[in-house]
Motif scaffolding. Sequence first.
Motif, PDB file in Angstrom:
ATOM      1  N   LEU A 102      -5.468  -2.005  -5.604  1.00  0.00           N
ATOM      2  CA  LEU A 102      -5.113  -2.994  -4.775  1.00  0.00           C
ATOM      3  C   LEU A 102      -6.463  -4.338  -5.015  1.00  0.00           C
TER       4      LEU A 102
ATOM      5  N   GLN B 293      -1.754  -6.113   1.359  1.00  0.00           N
ATOM      6  CA  GLN B 293      -1.614  -4.593   1.211  1.00  0.00           C
ATOM      7  C   GLN B 293      -0.663  -3.966   2.259  1.00  0.00           C
ATOM      8  N   HIS B 294      -0.423  -4.674   3.445  1.00  0.00           N
ATOM      9  CA  HIS B 294       0.469  -4.315   4.523  1.00  0.00           C
ATOM     10  C   HIS B 294       1.576  -4.954   4.470  1.00  0.00           C
TER      11      HIS B 294
ATOM     12  N   ASP C 168      -7.110   1.973  -3.459  1.00  0.00           N
ATOM     13  CA  ASP C 168      -8.013   1.163  -3.243  1.00  0.00           C
ATOM     14  C   ASP C 168      -8.397  -0.158  -4.383  1.00  0.00           C
TER      15      ASP C 168
ATOM     16  N   VAL D 170      -5.506  -6.929  -1.815  1.00  0.00           N
ATOM     17  CA  VAL D 170      -6.077  -6.336  -0.482  1.00  0.00           C
ATOM     18  C   VAL D 170      -5.560  -6.794   0.585  1.00  0.00           C
TER      19      VAL D 170
ATOM     20  N   ARG E  14       0.556  -1.277   0.005  1.00  0.00           N
ATOM     21  CA  ARG E  14       0.074  -0.038   0.099  1.00  0.00           C
ATOM     22  C   ARG E  14       0.828   1.210   0.078  1.00  0.00           C
TER      23      ARG E  14
END
Length: 321
Positions: A125, A134-135, A122, A131, A102
């Motif tokens: 992703l 994403q981190h 968003d 999604v 992200r």
Amino acid sequence: MNDVATAAPWAIDVRGLTKRYGGRTVVDHIDLRVRAGRICGFLGPNGSGKTTTIRMLCGLLTPDEGEGSCLGLDIRRQAAAIKRQVGYMTQRFGWYEDLSIRQNLDFVARLFELPQRAAAVDAALAQLGLVERQHQLAGALSGGWKQRLALAACLLHQPRLLLLDEPTAGVDPAARRDFWDQIHALAAGGITVLVSTHYMDEAERCHELAYIAYGRLLARGTEAEIIRAAGLAVVEVAGELAPGQVAALRAAPGVRSVAAFGARLHVAGTDAERLRQAVAPLAALPGVRVTPAEPNLEDVFIGLIGQAQDNFAEGAAMGTK
């Protein structure tokens, strides 16, 4: 080509594209046209000028000669405007490995000064199935997931043209298949794609192909058109042959190329009778079977590279090509 493709405008339309470094011509008067919404495979051996051509198309390099347009914009005078409408995916993963997926995408969104950055990230992703990851730090991703991140970064600013430079190198077969499904979905939505690849199965998934060797465009068209234009006759030799027998076959009159596929050889030439004479001694050997075969892209391209002259060979820099 179907009627829709024929009616579409040219996304890439360049003539005489040429680039020289230190007296050597690395891209030599390339003509290339690709219609909007098409996937064009850009093939050729390492060092053939594919990356240099791609960089001229997207405005990163200025050609020494040649003219034309990319997305209707002049490649010389409007390079900055072209950059904002093109997504360029380089050979090597170029994003920050100590940032999350992200965070990398947010950085790209800032570069393009996108309004509603969070919403754009968003959407990217979700489009690339990132999604849930994403981190995750980019440096911890496998090759296939890094590829998805790189493609998501290319798509953030909603480009009209994707220039993909060997995007699946080092990626496993399942990830390559998923990638190509995504590329076809993008093309169906109207995005034009120029993708360089070394994989013949990927070349077969393109709408059309351009083959470049040592800076020169040697073949252009659909898979069927390129194979037909090559005019090759091919025979398949199955069975165990000694290295000396294979070497003699490669050197035989009428043989343009010999490609190994396991215990089989694809032997190609432009004269069917001379090719038959070249393989006749092998047909008489016990345990060896010689049968006619249909030419494929690999037969054509191996033959083309065998006929091309290396632009880094002695004398090429002095204009003796």
